[in-house]
Design a protein around this motif. Structure first.
Motif, PDB file in Angstrom:
ATOM      1  N   MET A   1      -6.756  -6.775  29.000  1.00  0.00           N
ATOM      2  CA  MET A   1      -5.746  -5.712  29.031  1.00  0.00           C
ATOM      3  C   MET A   1      -4.357  -6.322  28.961  1.00  0.00           C
ATOM      4  SD  MET A   1      -5.660  -4.607  33.028  1.00  0.00           S
ATOM      5  CE  MET A   1      -4.213  -5.208  33.918  1.00  0.00           C
ATOM      6  N   THR A   2      -3.396  -5.520  28.534  1.00  0.00           N
ATOM      7  CA  THR A   2      -2.003  -5.957  28.456  1.00  0.00           C
ATOM      8  C   THR A   2      -1.215  -5.274  29.567  1.00  0.00           C
ATOM      9  OG1 THR A   2      -2.221  -6.188  26.070  1.00  0.00           O
ATOM     10  CG2 THR A   2       0.014  -6.072  26.937  1.00  0.00           C
ATOM     11  N   ILE A   3      -0.361  -6.054  30.236  1.00  0.00           N
ATOM     12  CA  ILE A   3       0.481  -5.506  31.297  1.00  0.00           C
ATOM     13  C   ILE A   3       1.572  -4.649  30.663  1.00  0.00           C
ATOM     14  CG2 ILE A   3       2.082  -6.082  33.175  1.00  0.00           C
ATOM     15  CD1 ILE A   3      -0.768  -6.850  33.808  1.00  0.00           C
ATOM     16  N   GLU A   4       1.619  -3.370  31.039  1.00  0.00           N
ATOM     17  CA  GLU A   4       2.543  -2.464  30.369  1.00  0.00           C
ATOM     18  C   GLU A   4       3.735  -2.040  31.214  1.00  0.00           C
ATOM     19  OE1 GLU A   4      -0.191   0.352  28.800  1.00  0.00           O
ATOM     20  OE2 GLU A   4      -0.597  -0.972  27.099  1.00  0.00           O
ATOM     21  N   ARG A   5       3.660  -2.296  32.530  1.00  0.00           N
ATOM     22  CA  ARG A   5       4.834  -1.918  33.320  1.00  0.00           C
ATOM     23  C   ARG A   5       5.068  -2.911  34.462  1.00  0.00           C
ATOM     24  NH1 ARG A   5       2.639   3.474  36.498  1.00  0.00           N
ATOM     25  NH2 ARG A   5       1.573   4.002  34.605  1.00  0.00           N
ATOM     26  N   ALA A   6       6.321  -2.960  34.872  1.00  0.00           N
ATOM     27  CA  ALA A   6       6.714  -3.887  35.929  1.00  0.00           C
ATOM     28  C   ALA A   6       6.471  -3.258  37.298  1.00  0.00           C
ATOM     29  CB  ALA A   6       8.182  -4.253  35.775  1.00  0.00           C
ATOM     30  N   GLY A   7       6.345  -4.129  38.293  1.00  0.00           N
ATOM     31  CA  GLY A   7       6.196  -3.663  39.670  1.00  0.00           C
ATOM     32  C   GLY A   7       4.806  -3.923  40.192  1.00  0.00           C
ATOM     33  N   PRO A   8       4.651  -3.775  41.517  1.00  0.00           N
ATOM     34  CA  PRO A   8       3.349  -4.043  42.126  1.00  0.00           C
ATOM     35  C   PRO A   8       2.344  -2.926  41.828  1.00  0.00           C
ATOM     36  CG  PRO A   8       4.927  -3.336  43.787  1.00  0.00           C
ATOM     37  CD  PRO A   8       5.675  -3.401  42.488  1.00  0.00           C
ATOM     38  N   VAL A   9       1.124  -3.323  41.514  1.00  0.00           N
ATOM     39  CA  VAL A   9       0.032  -2.356  41.307  1.00  0.00           C
ATOM     40  C   VAL A   9      -1.187  -2.862  42.059  1.00  0.00           C
ATOM     41  CG1 VAL A   9      -1.477  -1.206  39.638  1.00  0.00           C
ATOM     42  CG2 VAL A   9       0.886  -1.761  39.003  1.00  0.00           C
ATOM     43  N   LYS A  10      -1.658  -2.081  42.989  1.00  0.00           N
ATOM     44  CA  LYS A  10      -2.884  -2.453  43.705  1.00  0.00           C
ATOM     45  C   LYS A  10      -4.088  -2.047  42.865  1.00  0.00           C
ATOM     46  CE  LYS A  10      -1.510  -2.342  48.572  1.00  0.00           C
ATOM     47  NZ  LYS A  10      -0.137  -2.712  48.485  1.00  0.00           N
ATOM     48  N   PHE A  11      -5.140  -2.875  42.910  1.00  0.00           N
ATOM     49  CA  PHE A  11      -6.350  -2.514  42.173  1.00  0.00           C
ATOM     50  C   PHE A  11      -7.580  -2.730  43.045  1.00  0.00           C
ATOM     51  CE2 PHE A  11      -7.739  -6.842  41.398  1.00  0.00           C
ATOM     52  CZ  PHE A  11      -6.562  -7.578  41.319  1.00  0.00           C
ATOM     53  N   TYR A  12      -8.679  -2.142  42.633  1.00  0.00           N
ATOM     54  CA  TYR A  12      -9.926  -2.228  43.392  1.00  0.00           C
ATOM     55  C   TYR A  12     -11.099  -2.065  42.432  1.00  0.00           C
ATOM     56  CZ  TYR A  12     -10.259   2.855  42.924  1.00  0.00           C
ATOM     57  OH  TYR A  12     -10.372   4.116  42.414  1.00  0.00           O
ATOM     58  N   CYS A  13     -12.298  -2.198  42.965  1.00  0.00           N
ATOM     59  CA  CYS A  13     -13.504  -1.957  42.174  1.00  0.00           C
ATOM     60  C   CYS A  13     -14.055  -0.585  42.569  1.00  0.00           C
ATOM     61  CB  CYS A  13     -14.533  -3.050  42.439  1.00  0.00           C
ATOM     62  SG  CYS A  13     -16.153  -2.662  41.738  1.00  0.00           S
ATOM     63  N   ARG A  14     -14.310   0.264  41.579  1.00  0.00           N
ATOM     64  CA  ARG A  14     -14.787   1.619  41.879  1.00  0.00           C
ATOM     65  C   ARG A  14     -16.163   1.613  42.546  1.00  0.00           C
ATOM     66  NH1 ARG A  14     -15.801   4.200  37.257  1.00  0.00           N
ATOM     67  NH2 ARG A  14     -14.696   2.912  35.760  1.00  0.00           N
ATOM     68  N   PHE A  15     -16.976   0.598  42.264  1.00  0.00           N
ATOM     69  CA  PHE A  15     -18.326   0.544  42.847  1.00  0.00           C
ATOM     70  C   PHE A  15     -18.341  -0.125  44.216  1.00  0.00           C
ATOM     71  CE2 PHE A  15     -18.912   0.321  38.168  1.00  0.00           C
ATOM     72  CZ  PHE A  15     -19.354   1.630  38.009  1.00  0.00           C
ATOM     73  N   HIS A  16     -17.360  -0.973  44.473  1.00  0.00           N
ATOM     74  CA  HIS A  16     -17.297  -1.715  45.736  1.00  0.00           C
ATOM     75  C   HIS A  16     -15.850  -1.648  46.244  1.00  0.00           C
ATOM     76  CE1 HIS A  16     -20.257  -3.665  42.959  1.00  0.00           C
ATOM     77  NE2 HIS A  16     -21.051  -3.342  43.961  1.00  0.00           N
ATOM     78  N   PRO A  17     -15.496  -0.553  46.887  1.00  0.00           N
ATOM     79  CA  PRO A  17     -14.077  -0.311  47.239  1.00  0.00           C
ATOM     80  C   PRO A  17     -13.463  -1.348  48.182  1.00  0.00           C
ATOM     81  CG  PRO A  17     -15.388   1.691  47.454  1.00  0.00           C
ATOM     82  CD  PRO A  17     -16.360   0.567  47.256  1.00  0.00           C
ATOM     83  N   THR A  18     -14.295  -2.196  48.796  1.00  0.00           N
ATOM     84  CA  THR A  18     -13.699  -3.250  49.634  1.00  0.00           C
ATOM     85  C   THR A  18     -13.164  -4.399  48.782  1.00  0.00           C
ATOM     86  OG1 THR A  18     -15.861  -4.280  49.942  1.00  0.00           O
ATOM     87  CG2 THR A  18     -15.140  -2.744  51.647  1.00  0.00           C
ATOM     88  N   MET A  19     -13.529  -4.410  47.484  1.00  0.00           N
ATOM     89  CA  MET A  19     -12.979  -5.426  46.579  1.00  0.00           C
ATOM     90  C   MET A  19     -11.597  -4.944  46.128  1.00  0.00           C
ATOM     91  SD  MET A  19     -16.264  -6.218  44.145  1.00  0.00           S
ATOM     92  CE  MET A  19     -15.267  -7.186  42.988  1.00  0.00           C
ATOM     93  N   THR A  20     -10.563  -5.681  46.515  1.00  0.00           N
ATOM     94  CA  THR A  20      -9.201  -5.249  46.194  1.00  0.00           C
ATOM     95  C   THR A  20      -8.332  -6.424  45.772  1.00  0.00           C
ATOM     96  OG1 THR A  20      -8.464  -5.539  48.478  1.00  0.00           O
ATOM     97  CG2 THR A  20      -9.279  -3.357  47.888  1.00  0.00           C
ATOM     98  N   GLY A  21      -7.221  -6.110  45.188  1.00  0.00           N
ATOM     99  CA  GLY A  21      -6.241  -7.126  44.804  1.00  0.00           C
ATOM    100  C   GLY A  21      -4.955  -6.445  44.390  1.00  0.00           C
ATOM    101  N   GLU A  22      -3.984  -7.247  43.992  1.00  0.00           N
ATOM    102  CA  GLU A  22      -2.696  -6.683  43.575  1.00  0.00           C
ATOM    103  C   GLU A  22      -2.074  -7.520  42.475  1.00  0.00           C
ATOM    104  OE1 GLU A  22      -0.058  -5.471  46.777  1.00  0.00           O
ATOM    105  OE2 GLU A  22       1.687  -5.864  45.539  1.00  0.00           O
ATOM    106  N   LEU A  23      -1.572  -6.836  41.456  1.00  0.00           N
ATOM    107  CA  LEU A  23      -0.779  -7.486  40.408  1.00  0.00           C
ATOM    108  C   LEU A  23       0.677  -7.138  40.661  1.00  0.00           C
ATOM    109  CD1 LEU A  23      -2.800  -6.547  37.185  1.00  0.00           C
ATOM    110  CD2 LEU A  23      -2.918  -8.684  38.484  1.00  0.00           C
ATOM    111  N   ASN A  24       1.578  -8.064  40.317  1.00  0.00           N
ATOM    112  CA  ASN A  24       2.994  -7.751  40.475  1.00  0.00           C
ATOM    113  C   ASN A  24       3.749  -8.328  39.284  1.00  0.00           C
ATOM    114  OD1 ASN A  24       5.442  -6.940  41.353  1.00  0.00           O
ATOM    115  ND2 ASN A  24       5.360  -8.003  43.314  1.00  0.00           N
ATOM    116  N   ALA A  25       3.948  -7.492  38.286  1.00  0.00           N
ATOM    117  CA  ALA A  25       4.585  -7.954  37.047  1.00  0.00           C
ATOM    118  C   ALA A  25       6.102  -7.794  37.107  1.00  0.00           C
ATOM    119  CB  ALA A  25       4.029  -7.185  35.854  1.00  0.00           C
ATOM    120  N   GLN A  26       6.785  -8.766  36.544  1.00  0.00           N
ATOM    121  CA  GLN A  26       8.235  -8.668  36.369  1.00  0.00           C
ATOM    122  C   GLN A  26       8.514  -8.122  34.979  1.00  0.00           C
ATOM    123  OE1 GLN A  26       9.720 -12.668  37.357  1.00  0.00           O
ATOM    124  NE2 GLN A  26       8.060 -12.709  38.835  1.00  0.00           N
ATOM    125  N   PRO A  27       9.703  -7.537  34.800  1.00  0.00           N
ATOM    126  CA  PRO A  27      10.015  -6.930  33.478  1.00  0.00           C
ATOM    127  C   PRO A  27       9.945  -7.959  32.350  1.00  0.00           C
ATOM    128  CG  PRO A  27      11.678  -6.332  35.098  1.00  0.00           C
ATOM    129  CD  PRO A  27      10.790  -7.331  35.750  1.00  0.00           C
TER     130      PRO A  27
END
Ligand SMILES: [Cu+2]
Length: 109
Positions: free
Chosen positions: A83-109
């Motif tokens: 995938m391509t990063i399309e917007r700046a700022g922090p975005v939290k993500f998770y796995c829909r099948f295992h909601p305890t799996m989480t992480g965060e991306l934080n893109a700069q402009p």
């Protein structure tokens, strides 16, 4: 504006343009592995336009799904998704099948 200030302003504008051009011209590609039901560390520096390749090394199906809905990558066992990063700022993500799996991306402009 004095000649000195104008020169300084031009230097600042030139510097900003150089920064913008270098950001646009060189998108980086980062790998994030998923193994043992955990997301690997996200890249320390990330910019809009960069590419992330998710690798699912598990024998389970996972997803990389943004909490804000900006991406939802389906990752069957032993597959990868890009995938391509399309917007700046922090975005939290998770796995829909295992909601305890989480992480965060934080893109700069
Ligand atoms: Cu999962």
């Amino acid at each position: 504006m004095s000649a000195m200030n104008r020169k300084h302003a031009l230097a600042v504008v030139a510097g900003l343009l150089a920064m913008m051009i270098s950001t646009v011209a060189k998108p980086a590609e980062y790998q994030i592995a998923i193994a043992n039901m955990k997301f690997g560390s996200p890249p320390a520096t990330l910019h809009v336009g960069d590419v992330i390749v998710w690798h699912n090394d598990d024998i389970f199906r996972h997803t990389a799904t943004a909490r804000d809905g900006s991406f939802d990558i389906d990752l069957p066992a032993k597959s990868q998704g890009k995938m391509t990063i399309e917007r700046a700022g922090p975005v939290k993500f998770y796995c829909r099948f295992h909601p305890t799996m989480t992480g965060e991306l934080n893109a700069q402009p």
